[in-house]
Design an enzyme around this catalytic site. Structure first.
Site, mmCIF file in Angstrom:
data_model
loop_
_atom_site.group_PDB
_atom_site.id
_atom_site.type_symbol
_atom_site.label_atom_id
_atom_site.label_comp_id
_atom_site.label_asym_id
_atom_site.label_seq_id
_atom_site.Cartn_x
_atom_site.Cartn_y
_atom_site.Cartn_z
ATOM 1 N N GLU A 184 -18.375 -20.489 28.901
ATOM 2 C CA GLU A 184 -18.327 -21.681 28.045
ATOM 3 C C GLU A 184 -17.508 -21.396 26.797
ATOM 4 O O GLU A 184 -17.560 -20.297 26.227
ATOM 5 C CB GLU A 184 -19.746 -22.103 27.660
ATOM 6 C CG GLU A 184 -19.854 -23.481 27.025
ATOM 7 C CD GLU A 184 -21.294 -23.979 27.028
ATOM 8 O OE1 GLU A 184 -21.898 -24.081 28.118
ATOM 9 O OE2 GLU A 184 -21.806 -24.255 25.937
ATOM 10 N N ASP A 243 -17.040 -23.482 23.189
ATOM 11 C CA ASP A 243 -17.703 -24.586 22.486
ATOM 12 C C ASP A 243 -17.067 -24.967 21.165
ATOM 13 O O ASP A 243 -16.768 -24.105 20.339
ATOM 14 C CB ASP A 243 -19.154 -24.208 22.116
ATOM 15 C CG ASP A 243 -20.082 -24.142 23.301
ATOM 16 O OD1 ASP A 243 -19.747 -24.686 24.350
ATOM 17 O OD2 ASP A 243 -21.154 -23.537 23.147
ATOM 18 N N GLU A 262 -18.944 -27.357 18.405
ATOM 19 C CA GLU A 262 -20.152 -28.111 18.087
ATOM 20 C C GLU A 262 -20.075 -28.569 16.631
ATOM 21 O O GLU A 262 -19.918 -27.742 15.721
ATOM 22 C CB GLU A 262 -21.413 -27.269 18.303
ATOM 23 C CG GLU A 262 -21.691 -26.956 19.761
ATOM 24 C CD GLU A 262 -22.961 -26.156 19.950
ATOM 25 O OE1 GLU A 262 -23.756 -26.492 20.846
ATOM 26 O OE2 GLU A 262 -23.154 -25.175 19.188
#
Length: 325
Positions: A167, A169, A171
């Site tokens: 993953e 990310d 955020e």
């Protein structure tokens, strides 16, 4: 007349370029295939053809013809004849993504050119790309939740969604009105994360759309904001890397009130719901080679805007993680 004895003084690259530019103009009326056929025997015997006589002797005076130049002429003409590829087009949210949850809180607008996710006290929402990719250049323009967004999390990431998932990310952690958003990036490899970096942005991400990009190659992954590099994650010898699992593109908005804002001390004010995040210009392009990285800008971002870096957290990691070295 030019002399082959001066061969060592010639720059073959300049010769080819000059020939490629001048010859099509000067001999545009000649039958090039017939010309090439005529001199094949001479090329076999003489690697450099330093004189040329077809009533255009000025060419011979300017350019020492060689086999590379002749081939370059052919290549130039072929390239010129090829149509230019069309520029990449943004994906259409109507056809290229699918809703993952909270379908009644997802709006596709402007004929599929924009998408809006909403969060209220009952549910958040999310979507994913229909395709998965092994290495890609992914960018999305996002306008984040305005006003009092404390406790909300807007996530935009690549993920393999497997038990030992990879993953990458972005955020966006909401905050109280007047306070800056926090952007947290993270990297998971084979299900192991814990590589958080947090930073403030140098603009208001709620006032307009801004471009958030992940450039993922076999050697490194680079996070960009409006073209400025904010993080580089390199493949490290002897360490696992994100090169075995294809990943889809995901985004969602959800309730992170127990941790997102000031460690969970500020919760969502549901009176401000619904909380809306907007998206446009979603593009996925090949990423065959690492992108150019302005390391001066990267260093400036780190010194001016980073508020937390796992690489420096000795309470959490007594020894510097290998991927930080």
């Amino acid at each position: 007349m030019s002399s082959c004895s001066k061969r060592s003084e010639l720059n073959p690259h300049l010769t080819i370029v000059k020939t490629s530019l001048e010859i099509p103009r000067l001999v545009s009326n000649l039958d090039i295939p017939r010309l090439l056929g005529t001199i094949v025997g001479a090329i076999t015997l003489m690697p450099f053809l330093c004189s040329f006589s077809l009533s255009v002797t000025s060419i011979a005076e300017d350019v020492c013809w060689n086999l590379d130049a002749i081939l370059a002429l052919q290549v130039v003409e072929v390239v010129r004849a090829q149509p230019k590829p069309p520029p990449p087009q943004p994906s259409n949210f109507s056809t290229d993504v699918e809703v993952t949850w909270g379908a009644d809180r997802v709006q596709i607008l402007d004929g599929g050119q924009q998408l809006q996710l909403s969060l209220d006290c009952y549910s958040g929402s999310g979507f994913k790309s229909k395709k998965e990719y092994l290495f890609a250049n992914v960018d999305m323009q996002i306008r984040l939740v305005p006003g009092d967004s404390a406790g909300t999390v807007t996530a935009y990431y690549l993920s393999s969604q497997t038990p030992y998932h990879d993953e990458l990310d972005f955020e966006f952690l909401g905050n109280e009105s007047g306070q800056p958003y926090t952007l947290q990036t993270n990297v998971f490899v084979n299900g192991v994360g814990g590589r958080e970096q947090r930073m403030y942005l140098w603009f208001d991400p709620t006032a307009d759309f801004h471009t958030y990009q992940i450039f993922w190659t076999p050697k490194l992954a680079v996070f960009f904001v409006d073209g400025t590099p904010i993080r580089v994650f390199n493949k490290t010898s002897g360490q696992p890397y994100l090169d075995q699992q294809a990943m889809g593109v995901y985004s969602s908005i959800w309730n992170g009130g127990d941790w997102a804002t000031k460690g969970g001390s500020v919760n969502i004010n549901w009176a401000n719901a619904p909380f809306n995040a907007s998206y446009r210009n979603f593009q996925v392009k090949p990423a065959p080679i690492p992108p150019p990285i302005d390391y001066d800008k990267l260093s400036s971002v780190k010194s001016s805007f980073i508020t937390y870096d796992y690489c420096s957290d000795r309470a959490r990691y007594p020894y510097v993680p290998v991927d930080c070295l």
